[in-house]
Design a protein around this motif. Structure first.
Motif, PDB file in Angstrom:
ATOM      1  N   LEU A 243       0.849  -1.186   0.000  1.00  0.00           N
ATOM      2  CA  LEU A 243       0.000   0.000   0.000  1.00  0.00           C
ATOM      3  C   LEU A 243       0.890   1.243   0.000  1.00  0.00           C
ATOM      4  N   SER A 247      -2.366   6.076   0.150  1.00  0.00           N
ATOM      5  CA  SER A 247      -3.482   5.199   0.502  1.00  0.00           C
ATOM      6  C   SER A 247      -3.467   4.883   1.989  1.00  0.00           C
ATOM      7  N   LEU A 250      -5.192   7.663   3.687  1.00  0.00           N
ATOM      8  CA  LEU A 250      -6.654   7.540   3.512  1.00  0.00           C
ATOM      9  C   LEU A 250      -7.238   6.491   4.461  1.00  0.00           C
ATOM     10  N   ILE A 251      -6.558   5.335   4.547  1.00  0.00           N
ATOM     11  CA  ILE A 251      -7.006   4.281   5.459  1.00  0.00           C
ATOM     12  C   ILE A 251      -6.936   4.782   6.900  1.00  0.00           C
ATOM     13  N   TYR A 284     -16.317   1.451   6.543  1.00  0.00           N
ATOM     14  CA  TYR A 284     -14.864   1.292   6.677  1.00  0.00           C
ATOM     15  C   TYR A 284     -14.350   0.129   5.836  1.00  0.00           C
ATOM     16  N   LEU A 287     -14.902   0.767   1.936  1.00  0.00           N
ATOM     17  CA  LEU A 287     -13.985   1.777   1.393  1.00  0.00           C
ATOM     18  C   LEU A 287     -12.533   1.300   1.456  1.00  0.00           C
ATOM     19  N   LEU A 288     -12.180   0.560   2.514  1.00  0.00           N
ATOM     20  CA  LEU A 288     -10.832  -0.001   2.615  1.00  0.00           C
ATOM     21  C   LEU A 288     -10.534  -0.904   1.421  1.00  0.00           C
ATOM     22  N   ILE A 290     -11.960  -0.922  -1.499  1.00  0.00           N
ATOM     23  CA  ILE A 290     -11.899  -0.108  -2.720  1.00  0.00           C
ATOM     24  C   ILE A 290     -10.545   0.605  -2.815  1.00  0.00           C
ATOM     25  N   ILE A 291     -10.080   1.166  -1.693  1.00  0.00           N
ATOM     26  CA  ILE A 291      -8.780   1.870  -1.677  1.00  0.00           C
ATOM     27  C   ILE A 291      -7.639   0.903  -1.969  1.00  0.00           C
ATOM     28  N   TYR A 292      -7.669  -0.289  -1.363  1.00  0.00           N
ATOM     29  CA  TYR A 292      -6.633  -1.295  -1.609  1.00  0.00           C
ATOM     30  C   TYR A 292      -6.541  -1.636  -3.096  1.00  0.00           C
ATOM     31  N   ALA A 294      -7.849   0.117  -5.719  1.00  0.00           N
ATOM     32  CA  ALA A 294      -7.491   1.303  -6.509  1.00  0.00           C
ATOM     33  C   ALA A 294      -5.993   1.601  -6.405  1.00  0.00           C
ATOM     34  N   ASP A 295      -5.436   1.416  -5.217  1.00  0.00           N
ATOM     35  CA  ASP A 295      -4.011   1.660  -5.001  1.00  0.00           C
ATOM     36  C   ASP A 295      -3.163   0.770  -5.897  1.00  0.00           C
TER      37      ASP A 295
END
Length: 299
Positions: A243, A247, A250-251, A284, A287-288, A290-292, A294-295
């Motif tokens: 990560l 990111s 963001l997390i 949480y 979105l976590l 999705i962020i993982y 997307a990253d």
């Protein structure tokens, strides 16, 4: 003729409605979402056929677990406002029909996951076994049921990675740990605001068995651990699961929000605060994931 067509449509709608209810459609879809996120994180290149098999197999396995669960708890479900209108306690489906459905879903789920790779099928089978044979009967005996249930509940995120790679290692292990710790504040929040309803069914969901300071402190501790485990991939010690610092920030911000709601529950000790924490926990983990993903694809 029109009467026959109307009756057929009514029967079809009833069957579909019962299927959606007894397999807990929304819950099952959220679990499949976790598996898809895990697959996207683990795959070097996306195979949409494998992704489709993972969705079908994953839904079947979660759906089967939910059906078995509702067969076992049908008498208790009838006692609780939240569950009394489910197909079995409401008399809209027979136990025999439910068992046949569960058996079909189990076989189809294992076969489909096995066609991806054997280790994916193995974890899917372990998930059903632990949920039905350990977690379900323990719910009426001990608050430790949440700990036991956290194991099958943590498998989906990891399962996607295993489906993509055919291997279990530190990467899927990390994904497992994130979802494992996350389930404690999530389910304890649910156990808090549904405390009276669970009491009618004889379910012990809170660690102390009470909506008190001790339970709220444990909620905060597990929330903090969830956030810390979620940030481990930023350190670059989890193999291919990595990560970027952006990111990670963001997390971290999401984590601060989650901890805020956990502390709020400690201060207020109300059903409203517990419901807000539950909604925050769902946001949480979604979105976590999705962020993982997307990253990985944006860096």
């Amino acid at each position: 003729m029109s009467l026959f067509v109307t009756q057929s449509q009514s029967i079809t709608q009833s069957v579909v409605r019962n299927f959606i209810e007894i397999t807990k459609f929304r819950l099952s879809v959220s679990v499949v979402f976790s598996s898809v996120a895990g697959y996207l994180l683990g795959a070097d290149s996306i195979d949409f056929y494998i992704l489709f098999l993972l969705c079908v197999g994953g839904y079947c396995m979660v759906g089967a677990s939910n059906v078995y669960n509702q067969i076992i708890e049908r008498d208790l479900d009838a006692l609780m406002d939240r569950t009394k209108n489910r197909p079995l306690p409401a008399g809209q489906m027979s136990v025999q029909s439910a068992f046949i459905l569960a058996a079909i879903l189990t076989v189809v789920g294992i076969v489909v996951l096995y066609s991806i790779n054997p280790i994916t099928a193995m974890f899917g089978a372990i998930s059903i076994f632990m949920y039905v044979s350990l977690y379900t009967p323990l719910k009426t005996r001990t608050p430790l049921s949440v700990f036991v249930g956290a194991f099958p509940g943590a498998i989906p995120f990891m399962l996607g990675w295993v489906a993509a790679t055919g291997k279990f290692g530190i990467e899927p292990g990390t994904l497992f740990m994130i979802q494992f710790f996350w389930q404690f504040p999530h389910f304890w929040a649910i156990g808090w605001f549904l405390f009276e309803d669970y009491k009618k069914g004889g379910f012990f969901m809170l660690p102390n068995g009470k909506r008190d300071k001790g339970t709220a402190i444990q909620v905060i501790l597990y929330t903090v651990w969830t956030v810390l485990v979620s940030l481990i991939p930023v350190l670059g010690i989890t193999g291919k699961l990595f990560l970027t610092p952006i990111s990670g920030i963001l997390i971290g911000l999401l984590g601060i929000g989650l901890i805020y709601y956990a502390i709020r529950l400690y201060k207020e000790k109300t059903s409203k605060a517990a419901k807000q924490l539950m909604l925050a926990s769902v946001s949480y983990i979604t979105l976590l994931q999705i962020i993982y993903v997307a990253d990985k694809f944006l860096r």
